[in-house]
Scaffold this active site. Sequence first.
Site, PDB file in Angstrom:
ATOM      1  N   LYS A 168       0.859  -1.187   0.000  1.00 23.41           N
ATOM      2  CA  LYS A 168       0.000   0.000   0.000  1.00 23.41           C
ATOM      3  C   LYS A 168       0.888   1.227   0.000  1.00 23.41           C
ATOM      4  O   LYS A 168       1.668   1.445   0.930  1.00 23.41           O
ATOM      5  CB  LYS A 168      -0.903  -0.015   1.228  1.00 23.41           C
ATOM      6  CG  LYS A 168      -1.798   1.218   1.334  1.00 23.41           C
ATOM      7  CD  LYS A 168      -2.760   1.108   2.497  1.00 23.41           C
ATOM      8  CE  LYS A 168      -3.630   2.342   2.601  1.00 23.41           C
ATOM      9  NZ  LYS A 168      -4.583   2.238   3.715  1.00 23.41           N
ATOM     10  N   LYS A 174      -1.939  -1.593  -3.956  1.00 20.29           N
ATOM     11  CA  LYS A 174      -2.800  -0.421  -3.892  1.00 20.29           C
ATOM     12  C   LYS A 174      -1.977   0.843  -4.020  1.00 20.29           C
ATOM     13  O   LYS A 174      -0.943   0.925  -3.343  1.00 20.29           O
ATOM     14  CB  LYS A 174      -3.527  -0.430  -2.551  1.00 20.29           C
ATOM     15  CG  LYS A 174      -4.521   0.674  -2.373  1.00 20.29           C
ATOM     16  CD  LYS A 174      -5.104   0.619  -1.001  1.00 20.29           C
ATOM     17  CE  LYS A 174      -5.912   1.874  -0.788  1.00 20.29           C
ATOM     18  NZ  LYS A 174      -6.245   2.106   0.576  1.00 20.29           N
TER      19      LYS A 174
HETATM   20  C1  PBG Z   1      -7.609   3.162   5.391  1.00 16.40           C
HETATM   21  C2  PBG Z   1      -7.787   3.096   3.922  1.00 16.40           C
HETATM   22  C3  PBG Z   1      -7.607   4.091   2.937  1.00 16.40           C
HETATM   23  C4  PBG Z   1      -8.054   3.545   1.741  1.00 16.40           C
HETATM   24  C5  PBG Z   1      -8.437   2.243   2.002  1.00 16.40           C
HETATM   25  N1  PBG Z   1      -8.242   1.978   3.345  1.00 16.40           N
HETATM   26  C6  PBG Z   1      -7.164   5.493   3.063  1.00 16.40           C
HETATM   27  C7  PBG Z   1      -5.785   5.836   3.413  1.00 16.40           C
HETATM   28  O1  PBG Z   1      -4.905   4.986   3.561  1.00 16.40           O
HETATM   29  O2  PBG Z   1      -5.587   7.033   3.573  1.00 16.40           O
HETATM   30  C8  PBG Z   1      -8.113   4.262   0.421  1.00 16.40           C
HETATM   31  C9  PBG Z   1      -9.158   3.774  -0.519  1.00 16.40           C
HETATM   32  C10 PBG Z   1      -9.461   4.676  -1.654  1.00 16.40           C
HETATM   33  O3  PBG Z   1      -8.848   5.729  -1.873  1.00 16.40           O
HETATM   34  O4  PBG Z   1     -10.395   4.322  -2.406  1.00 16.40           O
HETATM   35  N2  PBG Z   1      -6.326   3.168   5.851  1.00 16.40           N
END
Ligand code: PBG
Length: 326
Positions: free
Chosen positions: A196, A249
């Site tokens: 991520k 991601k």
């Molecule tokens: C929570 C999370 C996020 C997303 C998914 N889980 C936000 C972040 O990390 O700031 C992003 C999903 C999206 O942008 O569609 N940590």
Amino acid sequence: MAEYPFLRMRRLRRTENLRRLVRETRLSADSFVYPLFVAHGSGLRQEIPSMPGVCRFSPDTAGVEAEEIARLGIPAVLLFGLPARKDDAGSEAYDADGIVQRAIRAIKRAVPELLVITDVCLCEFTSHGHCGVLAGGEVDNDRTLELLARSALSHAQAGADMVAPSAMMDGQISAIRSHLDASGFTDTPVMAYAAKHASAFYGPFRDAAGSTPQFGDRRGYQMDPANAREALREVEQDIAEGADIVMVKPALAYLDVIARVKANFDYPVAAYNVSGEYSLIKAAAQNGWIDERRAILEVLTAIKRAGADIIITYHAKDATRWLQGA
Ligand code: PBG
């Protein structure tokens, strides 16, 4: 090898039926996961301004929405919660009566067979908006692990079919796996947000979930967008800790990472087509600058072609209707 003029690549492109026969990547609703935002209350179906077509639901309307998602043939939803109260420790994240736990129960009651996957993170629940608890102005990795494990267990106890930790804390997969196992949830799979990245493409999501950090940013725990070899190490680590599915991601700016993860590990790969990727297409389409349907089917095909087995996408409902010829 044959060469032009004997070889003509265009021969197999002439008609749609020829193209169908030789098509290498087939998109289907089988791979889709639809994200759902849930908030307290009842009768709620509130569109998120920065994500046209995506709504916040209360548990009751989430149940109705889940019925439609299941009727379309989409196998799973991914839940995100907006709590009633935020505090330093993100307490509602692991409260048996928290918003996510309530929504799980409502959805499972409405459509028992629809898979309910939950995002496991503290950022929507903390007053400071970071993904863990703080110590000295920084996110304390090891103290956060226990709270993530408690959140995951409370989701499983409420009826979640799978948990998806997204906080990017080291050791979060093994902390969650061992806590679930010790409590009898040995069959609850973990989908790890393994690679991520700290991305600008999460902007609209943070509006939707109210999870913008109140100070600083997430670069101290999410990955540097420049790093792909490190992504493989993150994936390797999460698999060693017990992840059943590994996620990359965002998706579109990271297709190379998806392809490398797929080539290196024989695990199911999920890709998250995130909020900013969604909103870019919606905004261009609303301006008449792009053919929405073709653009969406093209990017989802690209994510699949890169190697994703599972695509988490806000386009899931539209794409499914289009694939079914509606
Ligand atoms: C929570 C999370 C996020 C997303 C998914 N889980 C936000 C972040 O990390 O700031 C992003 C999903 C999206 O942008 O569609 N940590």
